[in-house]
Scaffold this motif. Structure first.
Motif, mmCIF file in Angstrom:
data_model
loop_
_atom_site.group_PDB
_atom_site.id
_atom_site.type_symbol
_atom_site.label_atom_id
_atom_site.label_comp_id
_atom_site.label_asym_id
_atom_site.label_seq_id
_atom_site.Cartn_x
_atom_site.Cartn_y
_atom_site.Cartn_z
ATOM 1 N N LEU A 29 0.833 -1.204 0.000
ATOM 2 C CA LEU A 29 0.000 0.000 0.000
ATOM 3 C C LEU A 29 0.864 1.250 0.000
ATOM 4 C CD1 LEU A 29 -2.757 -1.091 2.568
ATOM 5 C CD2 LEU A 29 -2.762 -1.313 0.069
ATOM 6 N N GLU A 88 2.076 1.673 -3.550
ATOM 7 C CA GLU A 88 1.028 2.245 -4.400
ATOM 8 C C GLU A 88 0.870 3.740 -4.134
ATOM 9 O OE1 GLU A 88 -3.343 0.751 -5.677
ATOM 10 O OE2 GLU A 88 -3.139 1.278 -3.556
ATOM 11 N N GLU A 89 0.882 4.106 -2.867
ATOM 12 C CA GLU A 89 0.744 5.510 -2.488
ATOM 13 C C GLU A 89 1.885 6.353 -3.053
ATOM 14 O OE1 GLU A 89 1.019 7.962 1.690
ATOM 15 O OE2 GLU A 89 -0.130 6.097 1.704
ATOM 16 N N ILE A 133 -4.155 -4.625 -6.497
ATOM 17 C CA ILE A 133 -4.250 -5.005 -5.084
ATOM 18 C C ILE A 133 -5.557 -5.718 -4.785
ATOM 19 C CG2 ILE A 133 -4.294 -4.130 -2.711
ATOM 20 C CD1 ILE A 133 -2.308 -2.009 -3.543
ATOM 21 N N LEU A 154 1.887 -6.997 3.315
ATOM 22 C CA LEU A 154 1.762 -5.946 4.324
ATOM 23 C C LEU A 154 2.859 -6.009 5.373
ATOM 24 C CD1 LEU A 154 -2.115 -5.871 4.906
ATOM 25 C CD2 LEU A 154 -0.723 -4.505 3.323
#
Length: 414
Positions: A161, A164-165, A173, A190
């Motif tokens: 994540l 991606e950010e 995802i 994660l």
């Protein structure tokens, strides 16, 4: 390039070290530089010509031969190596001088690994008086942007994540969340550590089975037309489960050369998105490079079609064995695998961390009726996402439990 400092990369195996090296070679090509050699020698116009070239060393399990080296030290996938304490003590000595930097990076494994207390700071506290101990927050919230702890170690967590950010658009995802069980997604993407206390297999026993195949398996040449010559191999196939959506898996083994010898994993292949005929074609192609004398197939669901195609006399594969799952068969397979692994008789290149993860994901549980014990993984389906482990167990079961006499079975063999 700018400082002329040596760089020392340590990986769990030579194959993994070569993979790391290939990344650096490919990266240099982007700016038109061809890097060669091992160690690589780096010179630059940014430094005086009389200065020695910087050396880049890529080490596997033969790291002990390089103890005289010195430079910035990088420890690749340190949460997956066996004997971390011993390895760390010897190897990090190459960066003892204060000008050298030590960098450790890895995907997470389990809280049982010897490096986990190093990550949490518990290892440091063990050697300190109570008043000198420190509390270190290793949560993602605390380390998403990186943070230097009271022990002067800088820690950083980057999960999918975060990637991606930051602009990485290489992953779907939502599809990954749908493909993997929640706990598997958390571990793989994660950066969560696994608690393997409920697993049917011990993480540390599995990690011990990792070897440096390039250094140790001199009779195996993966790039050759006949990688293992004409010596016999055994293979296992676990079909895709249409209900849980897990992959199919094919593994190829060199069986023990002597009684009580190791089962060596030569190749493993995930099969996803292929119908039964395409999977059969793929398996036939892979095994055509070997002298396969046994192929264990779970002949349920998609596996039934694959079995029927490969069991034909013109398939070119001998010893095609139909495996019908039941509570008793699964229990026997688990028992055999535990026996083999606990005695260090399973061998795979240390780069194959998916083998470890697949076995650890298998847990003992009760059947729906509550009257019997069975083994499940992942989403709670019959096999979960332990497809690689089950395909391996299809091979191991071709040897009797004690490993001393010829296999006796009521299974159909063609």
């Amino acid at each position: 390039v700018e400082t002329g400092r040596n760089q020392i990369f340590l990986s769990a195996s030579k194959a993994q070290a070569h993979q790391f090296r290939s990344y650096i070679v490919s990266f240099a090509k982007l700016v038109g530089v061809a890097l060669t050699g091992d160690p690589m020698l780096i010179t630059s116009e940014l430094r005086p010509a009389e200065e020695a070239a910087a050396e880049l060393h890529f080490l596997g399990t033969n790291f002990r031969t390089a103890q005289g080296r010195h430079g910035n030290f990088y420890f690749d996938e340190f949460f997956w190596v066996h004997s971390f304490e011993e390895l760390n003590k010897v190897a990090s000595g190459m960066a003892t001088h204060k000008k050298w930097r030590k960098t450790y990076f890895s995907t997470p494994s389990t809280i049982a690994h010897a490096a986990y207390p190093y990550w949490t700071g518990e290892r440091r506290n063990r050697r300190r008086k109570k008043e000198d101990r420190v509390e270190i927050d290793v949560s993602h919230a605390a380390l998403k942007d990186g943070s230097q702890g009271p022990d002067r170690i800088w820690r950083h967590i980057v999960n999918i994540l975060d990637a991606e950010e930051a602009g990485c658009d290489l992953f779907d995802i939502d599809e990954l969340r749908d493909e993997y069980a929640a706990d598997e997604f958390a571990n793989l993407f994660l950066c969560d550590f696994v608690d393997d206390s409920l697993s049917a297999f011990r993480f540390n026993d599995l990690v011990k089975c990792g070897v440096d195949s390039i250094e140790e398996w001199t009779d195996f040449h993966p790039d050759a037309a006949r990688p293992y010559g004409d010596r016999p191999v055994w293979a296992g196939y676990d079909p895709q489960n249409s209900e849980t959506g897990d992959n199919a898996s094919l593994c190829i083994f060199a069986p023990p050369l002597v009684q009580g010898g190791p089962f060596r994993l030569l190749e493993r292949h995930p099969l996803r998105g292929l119908d039964f005929e395409q999977q059969a074609t793929f398996i036939r192609g892979m095994l055509s490079r070997y002298n396969c004398t046994y192929l264990g197939i779970d002949a349920t669901g998609v596996g039934a079609g694959v079995y029927q195609l490969l069991a034909k006399l013109d398939s070119g594969i001998r010893g095609v064995t139909r495996i019908e799952y039941s509570l008793e068969v699964k229990a026997a397979m688990i028992m055999k695998a535990q026996h083999v692994i606990s005695r260090g008789r399973l061998a795979f290149d240390s780069i194959c961390t998916d083998v470890v993860s697949s076995f650890v994901s298998i847990k003992k549980t009760l059947t729906t009726s509550g009257r019997n014990v069975t083994f499940k993984a992942g989403r709670g389906g019959e096999d979960g996402h332990a497809d690689l482990a089950w395909s391996i167990m299809h091979v191991l079961m071709n040897e009797p439990l004690d490993g001393k006499e010829a296999q006796k079975s009521t299974m159909e063999i063609l």
